[in-house]
Design a protein around this motif. Sequence first.
Motif, PDB file in Angstrom:
ATOM      1  N   ILE A  30       0.929  -1.113   0.097  1.00 58.41           N
ATOM      2  CA  ILE A  30       0.122  -0.121  -0.041  1.00 58.41           C
ATOM      3  C   ILE A  30       0.900   1.140  -0.081  1.00 58.41           C
ATOM      4  CG2 ILE A  30      -1.996  -1.178   1.092  1.00 58.41           C
ATOM      5  CD1 ILE A  30      -0.981   0.512   3.759  1.00 58.41           C
ATOM      6  N   ASP A  31       2.054   1.195   0.493  1.00 56.58           N
ATOM      7  CA  ASP A  31       2.696   2.425   0.429  1.00 56.58           C
ATOM      8  C   ASP A  31       3.717   2.644  -0.672  1.00 56.58           C
ATOM      9  OD1 ASP A  31       4.674   0.149   0.820  1.00 56.58           O
ATOM     10  OD2 ASP A  31       5.681   1.252   2.372  1.00 56.58           O
ATOM     11  N   ASP A  32       3.566   1.738  -1.944  1.00 49.89           N
ATOM     12  CA  ASP A  32       4.155   1.969  -2.920  1.00 49.89           C
ATOM     13  C   ASP A  32       3.348   2.856  -3.805  1.00 49.89           C
ATOM     14  OD1 ASP A  32       5.486   1.603  -5.496  1.00 49.89           O
ATOM     15  OD2 ASP A  32       5.459  -0.481  -5.350  1.00 49.89           O
ATOM     16  N   VAL A  33       3.588   3.947  -4.125  1.00 55.01           N
ATOM     17  CA  VAL A  33       2.872   5.035  -4.903  1.00 55.01           C
ATOM     18  C   VAL A  33       3.484   5.344  -5.889  1.00 55.01           C
ATOM     19  CG1 VAL A  33       1.145   5.692  -2.909  1.00 55.01           C
ATOM     20  CG2 VAL A  33       3.554   7.133  -3.223  1.00 55.01           C
ATOM     21  N   ALA A  91      -9.791  23.223  -6.000  1.00 61.85           N
ATOM     22  CA  ALA A  91      -8.872  22.503  -4.708  1.00 61.85           C
ATOM     23  C   ALA A  91      -8.306  21.408  -5.447  1.00 61.85           C
ATOM     24  CB  ALA A  91      -9.791  21.882  -3.907  1.00 61.85           C
ATOM     25  N   LEU A  92      -7.059  21.629  -6.057  1.00 59.49           N
ATOM     26  CA  LEU A  92      -6.339  20.566  -6.673  1.00 59.49           C
ATOM     27  C   LEU A  92      -5.857  19.340  -5.285  1.00 59.49           C
ATOM     28  CD1 LEU A  92      -4.726  19.351  -9.117  1.00 59.49           C
ATOM     29  CD2 LEU A  92      -2.600  21.072  -8.155  1.00 59.49           C
ATOM     30  N   VAL A  93      -5.999  18.108  -5.896  1.00 62.03           N
ATOM     31  CA  VAL A  93      -5.668  17.160  -4.927  1.00 62.03           C
ATOM     32  C   VAL A  93      -4.533  16.538  -5.661  1.00 62.03           C
ATOM     33  CG1 VAL A  93      -6.415  15.150  -3.621  1.00 62.03           C
ATOM     34  CG2 VAL A  93      -7.781  16.890  -3.692  1.00 62.03           C
ATOM     35  N   PRO A  94      -3.263  16.637  -5.437  1.00 60.45           N
ATOM     36  CA  PRO A  94      -2.450  15.800  -6.351  1.00 60.45           C
ATOM     37  C   PRO A  94      -2.459  14.330  -5.908  1.00 60.45           C
ATOM     38  CG  PRO A  94      -1.243  17.852  -5.111  1.00 60.45           C
ATOM     39  CD  PRO A  94      -2.611  17.551  -4.551  1.00 60.45           C
ATOM     40  N   HIS A  95      -2.383  13.320  -6.821  1.00 61.70           N
ATOM     41  CA  HIS A  95      -2.543  11.999  -6.876  1.00 61.70           C
ATOM     42  C   HIS A  95      -1.685  11.560  -5.915  1.00 61.70           C
ATOM     43  CE1 HIS A  95      -5.072  12.776 -10.114  1.00 61.70           C
ATOM     44  NE2 HIS A  95      -4.218  12.643 -11.155  1.00 61.70           N
ATOM     45  N   ASP A  96      -0.315  11.682  -6.317  1.00 64.52           N
ATOM     46  CA  ASP A  96       0.809  11.010  -5.388  1.00 64.52           C
ATOM     47  C   ASP A  96       0.520  11.577  -3.716  1.00 64.52           C
ATOM     48  OD1 ASP A  96       1.669  13.634  -6.208  1.00 64.52           O
ATOM     49  OD2 ASP A  96       3.351  13.697  -5.385  1.00 64.52           O
ATOM     50  N   LEU A  97       0.089  12.524  -3.493  1.00 66.23           N
ATOM     51  CA  LEU A  97      -0.050  13.034  -2.151  1.00 66.23           C
ATOM     52  C   LEU A  97      -1.175  12.371  -1.592  1.00 66.23           C
ATOM     53  CD1 LEU A  97       1.012  16.847  -2.447  1.00 66.23           C
ATOM     54  CD2 LEU A  97       2.390  14.682  -1.802  1.00 66.23           C
ATOM     55  N   LEU A  98      -2.161  12.300  -2.255  1.00 61.54           N
ATOM     56  CA  LEU A  98      -3.487  11.563  -1.926  1.00 61.54           C
ATOM     57  C   LEU A  98      -3.300  10.002  -1.549  1.00 61.54           C
ATOM     58  CD1 LEU A  98      -6.822  11.456  -1.849  1.00 61.54           C
ATOM     59  CD2 LEU A  98      -6.504  10.893  -4.176  1.00 61.54           C
ATOM     60  N   PHE A  99      -2.516   9.520  -2.243  1.00 57.69           N
ATOM     61  CA  PHE A  99      -2.404   8.091  -2.022  1.00 57.69           C
ATOM     62  C   PHE A  99      -1.217   7.725  -0.732  1.00 57.69           C
ATOM     63  CE2 PHE A  99      -4.119   7.657  -6.378  1.00 57.69           C
ATOM     64  CZ  PHE A  99      -5.342   7.414  -6.100  1.00 57.69           C
ATOM     65  N   LYS A 100      -0.302   8.661  -0.760  1.00 55.08           N
ATOM     66  CA  LYS A 100       0.572   8.744   0.394  1.00 55.08           C
ATOM     67  C   LYS A 100      -0.407   8.741   1.561  1.00 55.08           C
ATOM     68  CE  LYS A 100       5.058  10.396  -1.389  1.00 55.08           C
ATOM     69  NZ  LYS A 100       6.160  11.420  -1.261  1.00 55.08           N
ATOM     70  N   ALA A 101      -1.207   9.746   1.540  1.00 54.59           N
ATOM     71  CA  ALA A 101      -2.219   9.898   2.744  1.00 54.59           C
ATOM     72  C   ALA A 101      -2.844   8.546   3.311  1.00 54.59           C
ATOM     73  CB  ALA A 101      -2.972  11.078   2.586  1.00 54.59           C
ATOM     74  N   GLN A 102      -3.470   8.149   2.041  1.00 55.58           N
ATOM     75  CA  GLN A 102      -4.161   6.828   2.262  1.00 55.58           C
ATOM     76  C   GLN A 102      -3.383   5.527   2.841  1.00 55.58           C
ATOM     77  OE1 GLN A 102      -5.016   4.411  -1.231  1.00 55.58           O
ATOM     78  NE2 GLN A 102      -6.962   3.811  -0.520  1.00 55.58           N
ATOM     79  N   ALA A 103      -2.132   5.613   2.488  1.00 60.48           N
ATOM     80  CA  ALA A 103      -1.086   4.560   2.884  1.00 60.48           C
ATOM     81  C   ALA A 103      -0.619   4.690   4.507  1.00 60.48           C
ATOM     82  CB  ALA A 103       0.104   4.506   2.028  1.00 60.48           C
ATOM     83  N   GLU A 104      -0.623   5.951   4.747  1.00 58.67           N
ATOM     84  CA  GLU A 104      -0.216   6.182   6.139  1.00 58.67           C
ATOM     85  C   GLU A 104      -1.450   5.904   7.160  1.00 58.67           C
ATOM     86  OE1 GLU A 104       0.864  10.287   6.188  1.00 58.67           O
ATOM     87  OE2 GLU A 104       2.837   9.850   5.242  1.00 58.67           O
ATOM     88  N   GLN A 105      -2.812   6.062   6.711  1.00 55.25           N
ATOM     89  CA  GLN A 105      -3.750   5.802   7.527  1.00 55.25           C
ATOM     90  C   GLN A 105      -4.103   4.432   7.481  1.00 55.25           C
ATOM     91  OE1 GLN A 105      -7.241   8.221   7.911  1.00 55.25           O
ATOM     92  NE2 GLN A 105      -6.418   9.977   6.914  1.00 55.25           N
ATOM     93  N   LEU A 106      -3.991   3.753   6.369  1.00 60.87           N
ATOM     94  CA  LEU A 106      -4.127   2.465   6.575  1.00 60.87           C
ATOM     95  C   LEU A 106      -3.250   1.563   7.449  1.00 60.87           C
ATOM     96  CD1 LEU A 106      -5.179   1.430   2.898  1.00 60.87           C
ATOM     97  CD2 LEU A 106      -6.591   1.539   4.886  1.00 60.87           C
ATOM     98  N   ALA A 107      -1.598   2.045   7.425  1.00 60.69           N
ATOM     99  CA  ALA A 107      -0.732   1.581   8.215  1.00 60.69           C
ATOM    100  C   ALA A 107      -1.042   1.700   9.693  1.00 60.69           C
ATOM    101  CB  ALA A 107       0.618   2.190   7.561  1.00 60.69           C
ATOM    102  N   GLY A 108      -1.623   2.780   9.972  1.00 65.19           N
ATOM    103  CA  GLY A 108      -1.970   2.996  11.160  1.00 65.19           C
ATOM    104  C   GLY A 108      -3.532   2.302  11.821  1.00 65.19           C
ATOM    105  N   SER A 109      -4.104   1.587  11.130  1.00 66.45           N
ATOM    106  CA  SER A 109      -5.355   0.955  11.255  1.00 66.45           C
ATOM    107  C   SER A 109      -5.137  -0.383  11.620  1.00 66.45           C
ATOM    108  CB  SER A 109      -6.221   0.978  10.130  1.00 66.45           C
ATOM    109  OG  SER A 109      -5.749  -0.144   9.016  1.00 66.45           O
ATOM    110  N   ASP A 110      -6.413  -0.882  12.032  1.00 71.51           N
ATOM    111  CA  ASP A 110      -6.271  -2.380  12.666  1.00 71.51           C
ATOM    112  C   ASP A 110      -6.775  -3.307  11.506  1.00 71.51           C
ATOM    113  OD1 ASP A 110      -6.201  -1.735  15.256  1.00 71.51           O
ATOM    114  OD2 ASP A 110      -8.196  -1.305  15.491  1.00 71.51           O
ATOM    115  N   LEU A 111      -6.640  -2.599  10.198  1.00 72.53           N
ATOM    116  CA  LEU A 111      -6.938  -3.717   9.265  1.00 72.53           C
ATOM    117  C   LEU A 111      -5.798  -4.677   8.760  1.00 72.53           C
ATOM    118  CD1 LEU A 111      -8.575  -1.071   6.578  1.00 72.53           C
ATOM    119  CD2 LEU A 111      -9.826  -2.824   8.036  1.00 72.53           C
ATOM    120  N   PRO A 112      -6.190  -5.771   8.302  1.00 77.78           N
ATOM    121  CA  PRO A 112      -5.008  -6.847   8.012  1.00 77.78           C
ATOM    122  C   PRO A 112      -4.230  -6.373   6.689  1.00 77.78           C
ATOM    123  CG  PRO A 112      -7.192  -7.735   7.488  1.00 77.78           C
ATOM    124  CD  PRO A 112      -7.431  -6.317   8.171  1.00 77.78           C
ATOM    125  N   MET A 113      -2.867  -6.171   6.930  1.00 80.75           N
ATOM    126  CA  MET A 113      -2.335  -5.521   5.614  1.00 80.75           C
ATOM    127  C   MET A 113      -1.260  -6.625   4.961  1.00 80.75           C
ATOM    128  SD  MET A 113      -3.959  -2.828   5.646  1.00 80.75           S
ATOM    129  CE  MET A 113      -3.062  -2.250   4.244  1.00 80.75           C
TER     130      MET A 113
END
Length: 335
Positions: A30-33, A91-113
């Motif tokens: 998930i952290d590979d963007v 409101a420009l949402v850059p793709h690379d920054l969007l998916f970095k934020a997703q990876a960080e939140q998922l890494a801190g979650s309780d979901l099986p990764m």
Amino acid sequence: MPLDIIPLEEQAASRSKAKGGDMWVTHKRIDDVSLYEKFGQVRRVPLEAQTTYTHQGVEFVEPVKVSDYSALQNKHTGGVLNVRPVGKTYALVPHDLLFKAQAEQLAGSDLPMDNVEVCDRIYEEGARVHRTIYFHDLQDMTTTRDGKQDAVRCRMDIFNSVDMSWALQIFSGAYRDLCRNTLVFGGEKAYHQRKVHKGAVSPEAMIGKATMGLEMWQNQKEQMRLWRSSPLTEKQFSDILKETLCKKNTAAARTDERLAINESRLNWMLERFKEEKQELGLTLWAGYNALTHWATHLPDANNNGRNERKRYQRNEQVRQIVDGPSWRYLEGLAA
């Protein structure tokens, strides 16, 4: 380099496909963007218009800066995207920054990764993107058309564009397929939200709620389904807020009930509820997502750990609300 060509030695994915100006790769991190970092970084660049004037019978061309609009440039190719200019309120949402934020939140979650599959897609030189994460260790049983029970993988999908052709949309749940018009097939959504690229857009909050939806699916599925079927009007939500988050406990408030409500917070919370109800309906689940948005909506700066303490305090306040008598009463009516 054309965006439909990725040298094999540069592929971080197990498979890649490309056609026209589109490309997609699949991998397991998930952290590979890297696809978005290398080929999908789009940024604003100044825009100029060419004006002409004539002097002594000679026509001259003069560039004039367009102050309120920008063009969009793909940083990899250096090319300007063939899209209409974007205004300063876009409101420009850059793709690379969007998916970095997703990876960080998922890494801190309780979901099986440990057993995930990621599919990254880029369309038309980075104008639009779509990422899907499949959680192979998180499944749900669904009923097929012939009445049989079948396992469906949980997943999270994010659509984004920089050219105003797609809204920012985030889905999570257990479903086989989906359309950008919010329909899912072979399962059901845990969460969905759609935001146009105008005004205040908080991708982190949207990702957080989609992640929370999957965590609820994993740990408290029946609770989530109960809240999704429990009606909650705007007035009922307002009354709950007035009893809890928006109730002042100052000396002045204790002597004058007109001063007992934090109206700015109440209005902010009701706006969040209006956003959630568009996709989640007038339900406790929409109210819970509005509460979660408030609990995670903190300043970017951490302030020496104060944000973590504040997040903990807000989460505790949300827990007290959903365990409180008003919330439980509405649960009971639905049950």
